[in-house]
Scaffold this active site. Structure first.
Site, PDB file in Angstrom:
ATOM      1  N   SER A  84      17.087 -25.589 124.237  1.00  0.00           N
ATOM      2  CA  SER A  84      16.790 -26.919 123.688  1.00  0.00           C
ATOM      3  C   SER A  84      17.064 -26.991 122.191  1.00  0.00           C
ATOM      4  CB  SER A  84      15.317 -27.255 123.962  1.00  0.00           C
ATOM      5  OG  SER A  84      14.494 -26.181 123.565  1.00  0.00           O
ATOM      6  N   THR A 186      12.052 -28.730 120.859  1.00  0.00           N
ATOM      7  CA  THR A 186      12.423 -28.757 119.446  1.00  0.00           C
ATOM      8  C   THR A 186      11.634 -27.698 118.672  1.00  0.00           C
ATOM      9  OG1 THR A 186      12.844 -31.088 119.566  1.00  0.00           O
ATOM     10  CG2 THR A 186      12.268 -30.223 117.397  1.00  0.00           C
ATOM     11  N   THR A 204      16.968 -29.350 116.873  1.00  0.00           N
ATOM     12  CA  THR A 204      16.927 -29.559 118.325  1.00  0.00           C
ATOM     13  C   THR A 204      18.285 -29.951 118.872  1.00  0.00           C
ATOM     14  OG1 THR A 204      15.701 -30.752 120.049  1.00  0.00           O
ATOM     15  CG2 THR A 204      16.414 -32.043 118.180  1.00  0.00           C
ATOM     16  N   ARG A 214      22.994 -40.634 121.240  1.00  0.00           N
ATOM     17  CA  ARG A 214      21.546 -40.823 121.053  1.00  0.00           C
ATOM     18  C   ARG A 214      21.034 -39.867 119.973  1.00  0.00           C
ATOM     19  NH1 ARG A 214      16.725 -37.385 121.427  1.00  0.00           N
ATOM     20  NH2 ARG A 214      14.987 -38.721 121.976  1.00  0.00           N
ATOM     21  N   THR A 237       7.182 -32.830 117.997  1.00  0.00           N
ATOM     22  CA  THR A 237       8.019 -32.512 119.145  1.00  0.00           C
ATOM     23  C   THR A 237       7.646 -33.466 120.260  1.00  0.00           C
ATOM     24  OG1 THR A 237       8.733 -30.743 120.648  1.00  0.00           O
ATOM     25  CG2 THR A 237       6.422 -30.719 119.983  1.00  0.00           C
ATOM     26  N   GLY A 238       8.537 -33.609 121.220  1.00  0.00           N
ATOM     27  CA  GLY A 238       8.258 -34.528 122.316  1.00  0.00           C
ATOM     28  C   GLY A 238       9.232 -35.684 122.298  1.00  0.00           C
TER      29      GLY A 238
HETATM   30  C1  SD4 Z   1      13.985 -35.534 120.583  1.00  0.00           C
HETATM   31  N1  SD4 Z   1      11.875 -34.729 119.758  1.00  0.00           N
HETATM   32  O1  SD4 Z   1      15.206 -35.425 120.490  1.00  0.00           O
HETATM   33  C2  SD4 Z   1      13.148 -34.321 120.293  1.00  0.00           C
HETATM   34  C3  SD4 Z   1      13.094 -33.496 121.522  1.00  0.00           C
HETATM   35  C4  SD4 Z   1      11.839 -32.821 121.787  1.00  0.00           C
HETATM   36  O2  SD4 Z   1      10.255 -32.342 123.359  1.00  0.00           O
HETATM   37  O3  SD4 Z   1      11.141 -32.341 120.948  1.00  0.00           O
HETATM   38  N2  SD4 Z   1      11.448 -32.839 123.037  1.00  0.00           N
HETATM   39  O4  SD4 Z   1      13.425 -36.557 120.941  1.00  0.00           O
END
Ligand code: SD4
Length: 328
Positions: A84, A186, A204, A214, A237-238
């Site tokens: 990731s 991330t 990330t 995106r 994160t998220g």
């Molecule tokens: C995103 N925040 O690209 C990042 C990905 C991530 O858990 O952290 N996902 O939206």
């Protein structure tokens, strides 16, 4: 504060460094009376442990938080098994690995790249944007051209494993963001050095199978990362779209400025996001948001929407992995 605490006693190279060069250790201690708890490094997810360990090599020998941040997250970017971030990151729905990263230092210096292809260390390109251009953010082709000018090597970031998985995904092509993917996502890393300076970085490959072009929260200063050297630092994160909507990391730092502890600030920011979902009648079922924060005194905090978000923190007491408390 933590519902589960796994003490992973990784050898702290800092302690080792102290043994190998007692003079340096003594000198930095004398220069820095250490009124706050420092140095400290905190980072997201399980891979935060090894990133912290790398960052600690810099911090424990009196190095700058900014260098610790860059070296810590680079280790994860370099690893093709971390799916990731950086090399080996999952591609977008068209099969392109596009990377997002940003970095912020103690002087409010900022640098960021988004939708960068073919370069495995976007954090270092972000740092070069900060230090070598009059701008703060470069995207896509322009970011790639800049990286190549700076001597970064062009490479194929789509590993065989990621390619096979993506081809499998193409059979249904259903975009279903997964929360807590294998406990790796991330990497956001925040550091407080022996001189009391804060820096942070976030890197990330973004949401797997996202639309081409995106961009998430991770390269956006204020959303995925924010550092105010007089207050503290935070990273997220998220689901990036939700973090951008609330300018999440800036929110956490501003809450700390108002007197909240890092832990309280992370919780309040997650509650704000949750409240948005409720008032807009949206389901939070498949959403994960996690924040970590570090203040000027070396206090840390972490909080997430749903169970499953882990973070690692390294202090002079060692490098520990913990589960963040969750809201729902
Ligand atoms: C995103 N925040 O690209 C990042 C990905 C991530 O858990 O952290 N996902 O939206």
């Amino acid at each position: 504060m933590h519902d589960r605490r796994t003490f992973l006693k990784l050898s702290t190279l800092g302690a080792l460094g102290g043994l190998l060069s007692p003079k340096l250790g003594a000198m930095t201690r004398a220069q820095s009376p250490n009124p706050a708890r420092r140095p400290v490094v905190i980072s997201t997810w399980d891979f935060g442990l090894k990133a912290n360990q790398e960052a600690w090599k810099v911090l424990s020998t009196g190095g700058k938080a900014l260098d610790a941040v860059e070296l810590g997250v680079r280790l994860v970017e370099d690893d093709p098994n971390e799916r990731s971030v950086g090399y080996g990151g999952r591609p977008d729905r068209d099969g392109f690995v596009t990377l997002d990263a940003c970095i912020m230092d103690e002087n409010a210096g900022i640098g960021s790249v988004a939708a960068l292809e073919h370069i495995k260390n976007p954090i270092s390109v972000a740092r070069a944007v900060m230090e070598k251009t009059p701008h703060v953010m470069l995207v896509g082709q322009g970011a790639l051209e800049f990286a190549l000018e700076q001597g970064f090597k062009k490479m194929n970031l789509l590993t065989e494993t990621s390619k096979i998985e993506w081809e499998q995904w193409l059979k249904t092509s259903t975009y279903q963001p997964k929360i807590n993917i294998e406990n790796h996502d991330t990497i956001g890393l925040l550091a407080l050095d022996q001189n009391g300076n804060l820096s942070g970085g976030c890197t990330t490959s973004g949401m797997a199978y996202k639309m081409h072009g995106r961009v998430g929260d991770s390269p956006i200063i204020g959303a995925g990362l924010f550092v105010d050297n007089s207050v503290g630092a935070a990273t997220a994160t998220g689901h990036g779209e939700e973090v951008i909507r609330t300018v999440g990391s800036f929110l956490v730092v501003e809450l700390m400025r108002q007197g909240l502890s890092p832990q309280q600030a992370c919780k309040k920011a997650v509650e704000r996001i949750h409240q948005n979902f409720l008032s807009q009648n949206r389901s939070v079922k498949d959403t994960q948001i996690g924040f970590i924060a570090l203040n000027k005194k070396g206090e840390t905090g972490a909080y997430c929407l749903q169970k499953g978000f882990t973070y690692a923190q390294h202090t002079t007491d060692g490098n520990h992995l913990s589960s963040a408390p969750n809201l729902i």
